[in-house]
Scaffold this motif. Structure first.
Motif, PDB file in Angstrom:
ATOM      1  N   SER A   1       0.807  -1.224   0.000  1.00  0.00           N
ATOM      2  CA  SER A   1       0.000   0.000   0.000  1.00  0.00           C
ATOM      3  C   SER A   1       0.839   1.272   0.000  1.00  0.00           C
ATOM      4  O   SER A   1       0.325   2.352  -0.306  1.00  0.00           O
ATOM      5  CB  SER A   1      -0.937   0.023   1.214  1.00  0.00           C
ATOM      6  N   ILE A   2       2.132   1.186   0.334  1.00  0.00           N
ATOM      7  CA  ILE A   2       2.911   2.425   0.476  1.00  0.00           C
ATOM      8  C   ILE A   2       3.108   3.151  -0.855  1.00  0.00           C
ATOM      9  O   ILE A   2       3.426   4.339  -0.862  1.00  0.00           O
ATOM     10  CB  ILE A   2       4.276   2.187   1.150  1.00  0.00           C
ATOM     11  N   LEU A   3       2.896   2.465  -1.959  1.00  0.00           N
ATOM     12  CA  LEU A   3       3.070   3.121  -3.256  1.00  0.00           C
ATOM     13  C   LEU A   3       2.008   4.197  -3.488  1.00  0.00           C
ATOM     14  O   LEU A   3       2.183   5.068  -4.335  1.00  0.00           O
ATOM     15  CB  LEU A   3       3.031   2.091  -4.387  1.00  0.00           C
ATOM     16  N   LYS A   4       0.939   4.142  -2.726  1.00  0.00           N
ATOM     17  CA  LYS A   4      -0.095   5.169  -2.877  1.00  0.00           C
ATOM     18  C   LYS A   4       0.075   6.318  -1.884  1.00  0.00           C
ATOM     19  O   LYS A   4      -0.718   7.257  -1.883  1.00  0.00           O
ATOM     20  CB  LYS A   4      -1.493   4.561  -2.754  1.00  0.00           C
ATOM     21  N   ASN A   5       1.143   6.255  -1.069  1.00  0.00           N
ATOM     22  CA  ASN A   5       1.415   7.346  -0.127  1.00  0.00           C
ATOM     23  C   ASN A   5       2.180   8.459  -0.837  1.00  0.00           C
ATOM     24  O   ASN A   5       3.398   8.569  -0.740  1.00  0.00           O
ATOM     25  CB  ASN A   5       2.232   6.834   1.067  1.00  0.00           C
ATOM     26  N   THR A   6       1.456   9.291  -1.534  1.00  0.00           N
ATOM     27  CA  THR A   6       2.085  10.335  -2.352  1.00  0.00           C
ATOM     28  C   THR A   6       1.994  11.722  -1.717  1.00  0.00           C
ATOM     29  O   THR A   6       2.237  12.727  -2.378  1.00  0.00           O
ATOM     30  CB  THR A   6       1.425  10.367  -3.741  1.00  0.00           C
ATOM     31  N   TYR A   7       1.648  11.761  -0.431  1.00  0.00           N
ATOM     32  CA  TYR A   7       1.502  13.049   0.261  1.00  0.00           C
ATOM     33  C   TYR A   7       2.011  12.905   1.687  1.00  0.00           C
ATOM     34  O   TYR A   7       1.982  11.812   2.265  1.00  0.00           O
ATOM     35  CB  TYR A   7       0.032  13.478   0.270  1.00  0.00           C
ATOM     36  N   ASN A   8       2.501  14.008   2.234  1.00  0.00           N
ATOM     37  CA  ASN A   8       2.967  14.011   3.621  1.00  0.00           C
ATOM     38  C   ASN A   8       2.609  15.363   4.234  1.00  0.00           C
ATOM     39  O   ASN A   8       3.227  16.383   3.922  1.00  0.00           O
ATOM     40  CB  ASN A   8       4.482  13.782   3.682  1.00  0.00           C
ATOM     41  N   CYS A   9       1.597  15.373   5.088  1.00  0.00           N
ATOM     42  CA  CYS A   9       1.121  16.644   5.639  1.00  0.00           C
ATOM     43  C   CYS A   9       2.119  17.267   6.612  1.00  0.00           C
ATOM     44  O   CYS A   9       2.009  18.448   6.951  1.00  0.00           O
ATOM     45  CB  CYS A   9      -0.241  16.463   6.305  1.00  0.00           C
ATOM     46  N   ASP A  10       3.110  16.488   7.064  1.00  0.00           N
ATOM     47  CA  ASP A  10       4.139  17.034   7.950  1.00  0.00           C
ATOM     48  C   ASP A  10       5.115  17.937   7.202  1.00  0.00           C
ATOM     49  O   ASP A  10       5.685  18.867   7.778  1.00  0.00           O
ATOM     50  CB  ASP A  10       4.926  15.895   8.615  1.00  0.00           C
ATOM     51  N   THR A  11       5.313  17.656   5.923  1.00  0.00           N
ATOM     52  CA  THR A  11       6.302  18.407   5.145  1.00  0.00           C
ATOM     53  C   THR A  11       5.678  19.287   4.060  1.00  0.00           C
ATOM     54  O   THR A  11       6.342  20.185   3.544  1.00  0.00           O
ATOM     55  CB  THR A  11       7.298  17.439   4.482  1.00  0.00           C
ATOM     56  N   ALA A  12       4.428  19.044   3.713  1.00  0.00           N
ATOM     57  CA  ALA A  12       3.774  19.826   2.654  1.00  0.00           C
ATOM     58  C   ALA A  12       3.464  21.240   3.133  1.00  0.00           C
ATOM     59  O   ALA A  12       3.080  21.448   4.286  1.00  0.00           O
ATOM     60  CB  ALA A  12       2.491  19.137   2.213  1.00  0.00           C
ATOM     61  N   GLU A  13       3.628  22.210   2.250  1.00  0.00           N
ATOM     62  CA  GLU A  13       3.333  23.600   2.596  1.00  0.00           C
ATOM     63  C   GLU A  13       1.864  23.789   2.945  1.00  0.00           C
ATOM     64  O   GLU A  13       1.517  24.614   3.786  1.00  0.00           O
ATOM     65  CB  GLU A  13       3.708  24.518   1.425  1.00  0.00           C
ATOM     66  N   GLU A  14       0.998  23.007   2.299  1.00  0.00           N
ATOM     67  CA  GLU A  14      -0.443  23.143   2.531  1.00  0.00           C
ATOM     68  C   GLU A  14      -0.880  22.505   3.844  1.00  0.00           C
ATOM     69  O   GLU A  14      -2.017  22.695   4.283  1.00  0.00           O
ATOM     70  CB  GLU A  14      -1.229  22.497   1.384  1.00  0.00           C
ATOM     71  N   GLY A  15       0.026  21.733   4.469  1.00  0.00           N
ATOM     72  CA  GLY A  15      -0.360  21.010   5.675  1.00  0.00           C
ATOM     73  C   GLY A  15      -1.351  19.916   5.324  1.00  0.00           C
ATOM     74  O   GLY A  15      -1.265  19.303   4.264  1.00  0.00           O
ATOM     75  N   CYS A  16      -2.295  19.681   6.203  1.00  0.00           N
ATOM     76  CA  CYS A  16      -3.319  18.671   5.926  1.00  0.00           C
ATOM     77  C   CYS A  16      -4.297  19.234   4.905  1.00  0.00           C
ATOM     78  O   CYS A  16      -5.026  20.182   5.173  1.00  0.00           O
ATOM     79  CB  CYS A  16      -4.056  18.284   7.203  1.00  0.00           C
ATOM     80  N   ALA A  17      -4.290  18.655   3.723  1.00  0.00           N
ATOM     81  CA  ALA A  17      -5.146  19.158   2.643  1.00  0.00           C
ATOM     82  C   ALA A  17      -6.215  18.142   2.262  1.00  0.00           C
ATOM     83  O   ALA A  17      -6.640  18.067   1.113  1.00  0.00           O
ATOM     84  CB  ALA A  17      -4.293  19.513   1.431  1.00  0.00           C
ATOM     85  N   GLY A  18      -6.624  17.339   3.221  1.00  0.00           N
ATOM     86  CA  GLY A  18      -7.658  16.346   2.948  1.00  0.00           C
ATOM     87  C   GLY A  18      -7.168  15.159   2.148  1.00  0.00           C
ATOM     88  O   GLY A  18      -7.956  14.472   1.499  1.00  0.00           O
ATOM     89  N   ASN A  19      -5.847  14.920   2.189  1.00  0.00           N
ATOM     90  CA  ASN A  19      -5.273  13.797   1.449  1.00  0.00           C
ATOM     91  C   ASN A  19      -4.922  12.631   2.373  1.00  0.00           C
ATOM     92  O   ASN A  19      -3.918  11.942   2.172  1.00  0.00           O
ATOM     93  CB  ASN A  19      -4.005  14.256   0.705  1.00  0.00           C
ATOM     94  N   CYS A  20      -5.751  12.419   3.372  1.00  0.00           N
ATOM     95  CA  CYS A  20      -5.449  11.409   4.392  1.00  0.00           C
ATOM     96  C   CYS A  20      -5.274  10.010   3.806  1.00  0.00           C
ATOM     97  O   CYS A  20      -4.466   9.220   4.291  1.00  0.00           O
ATOM     98  CB  CYS A  20      -6.554  11.387   5.446  1.00  0.00           C
ATOM     99  N   GLY A  21      -6.026   9.698   2.760  1.00  0.00           N
ATOM    100  CA  GLY A  21      -5.953   8.367   2.166  1.00  0.00           C
ATOM    101  C   GLY A  21      -4.641   8.071   1.484  1.00  0.00           C
ATOM    102  O   GLY A  21      -4.310   6.907   1.244  1.00  0.00           O
ATOM    103  N   SER A  22      -3.867   9.116   1.169  1.00  0.00           N
ATOM    104  CA  SER A  22      -2.582   8.912   0.503  1.00  0.00           C
ATOM    105  C   SER A  22      -1.443   9.589   1.268  1.00  0.00           C
ATOM    106  O   SER A  22      -0.425   9.940   0.692  1.00  0.00           O
ATOM    107  CB  SER A  22      -2.640   9.461  -0.931  1.00  0.00           C
ATOM    108  N   CYS A  23      -1.633   9.766   2.570  1.00  0.00           N
ATOM    109  CA  CYS A  23      -0.666  10.506   3.385  1.00  0.00           C
ATOM    110  C   CYS A  23       0.212   9.570   4.218  1.00  0.00           C
ATOM    111  O   CYS A  23      -0.276   8.614   4.830  1.00  0.00           O
ATOM    112  CB  CYS A  23      -1.405  11.473   4.305  1.00  0.00           C
ATOM    113  N   TRP A  24       1.501   9.873   4.258  1.00  0.00           N
ATOM    114  CA  TRP A  24       2.443   9.088   5.050  1.00  0.00           C
ATOM    115  C   TRP A  24       2.135   9.176   6.543  1.00  0.00           C
ATOM    116  O   TRP A  24       2.356   8.217   7.289  1.00  0.00           O
ATOM    117  CB  TRP A  24       3.868   9.569   4.795  1.00  0.00           C
ATOM    118  N   VAL A  25       1.647  10.321   6.993  1.00  0.00           N
ATOM    119  CA  VAL A  25       1.340  10.489   8.416  1.00  0.00           C
ATOM    120  C   VAL A  25       0.203   9.554   8.820  1.00  0.00           C
ATOM    121  O   VAL A  25       0.264   8.885   9.858  1.00  0.00           O
ATOM    122  CB  VAL A  25       0.982  11.952   8.735  1.00  0.00           C
TER     123      VAL A  25
END
Length: 222
Positions: free
Chosen positions: A191-215
């Motif tokens: 499943s990690i191949l779909k983790n294309t977002y990280n709200c800890d490092t993204a400028e937008e923070g949590c942008a509703g991408n929880c389903g593809s977020c490393w956090v």
């Protein structure tokens, strides 16, 4: 006397089986009533659609693909999947349909809803290149793992997998940043191949991408 005893045994067995079957049917009816009573009117239609037999769903998918003029490319793509990883035709079709949004299209409740679903054209060469890339460097995924990846996450393992990988590793936590660590974790958890977002490092923070977020992924492991 022996015949009488045998007849009585058969009668008792038949009676027991009939009673058990009756209770089983009652239990099934009650279970169905419980399910439908817990489903909101908004979701009831979606729940009903999920009961459509897979064969009927595939027929709808094939009809839509044919009407769009993609029948030959569809068959070629399915053949590519079956020959590459050994999935049977029906499963290969369903995975391809999910990856290219044709499954969602077929399950739409009306033609009006279908207009808003952006189905994709199957392109045999792109699919073949995608599968070849998955088993080559840098991931070097084993065929059996690729097969499981396609069955579990067809949208990620059949379409633009290299793009998903580059996004995933670029924002991955430090423990998965190296190719070797990422590859080892991928072998353990596809499943990690779909983790294309990280709200800890993204400028937008949590942008509703929880389903593809490393956090989110990390929190699930806790």
């Amino acid at each position: 006397m022996k015949y009488g005893a045998a007849f009585a045994s058969v009668a008792l067995y038949t009676c027991t089986f009939t009673v058990a079957a009756a209770f089983s049917r009652i239990s099934l009816v009650r279970r169905q009533q419980q399910i439908t009573s817990n489903v909101s009117p908004r979701n009831l239609r979606a729940w009903s659609l999920s009961l459509i037999k897979e064969s009927e769903l595939l027929e709808k998918i094939r009809e839509g693909v044919s009407e769009a003029g993609f029948e030959e490319a569809w068959k070629g793509s399915v053949d590519e999947i079956t020959s590459f990883v050994g999935i049977d035709v029906e499963h290969a079709e369903m995975c391809l349909a999910q990856a290219l949004e044709w499954k969602a299209w077929a399950m739409a409740p009306s033609p009006t809803f279908r207009k808003y679903i952006k189905t994709k054209e199957p392109i045999v060469r792109e699919l073949k290149d995608n599968l070849s890339w998955m088993v080559g460097k840098p991931l070097q995924l084993e065929i059996e793992l690729l097969k499981q990846g396609i069955l579990q996450f067809p949208g990620v393992y059949l379409v633009d997998s290299q793009v998903s990988f580059e996004k995933a590793i670029s924002c991955a936590p430090i423990e998965y940043k190296s190719i070797e660590c990422f590859r080892n974790q991928l072998a353990a958890d596809l499943s990690i191949l779909k983790n294309t977002y990280n709200c800890d490092t993204a400028e937008e923070g949590c942008a509703g991408n929880c389903g593809s977020c490393w956090v989110t992924y990390g929190n699930k492991k806790l």
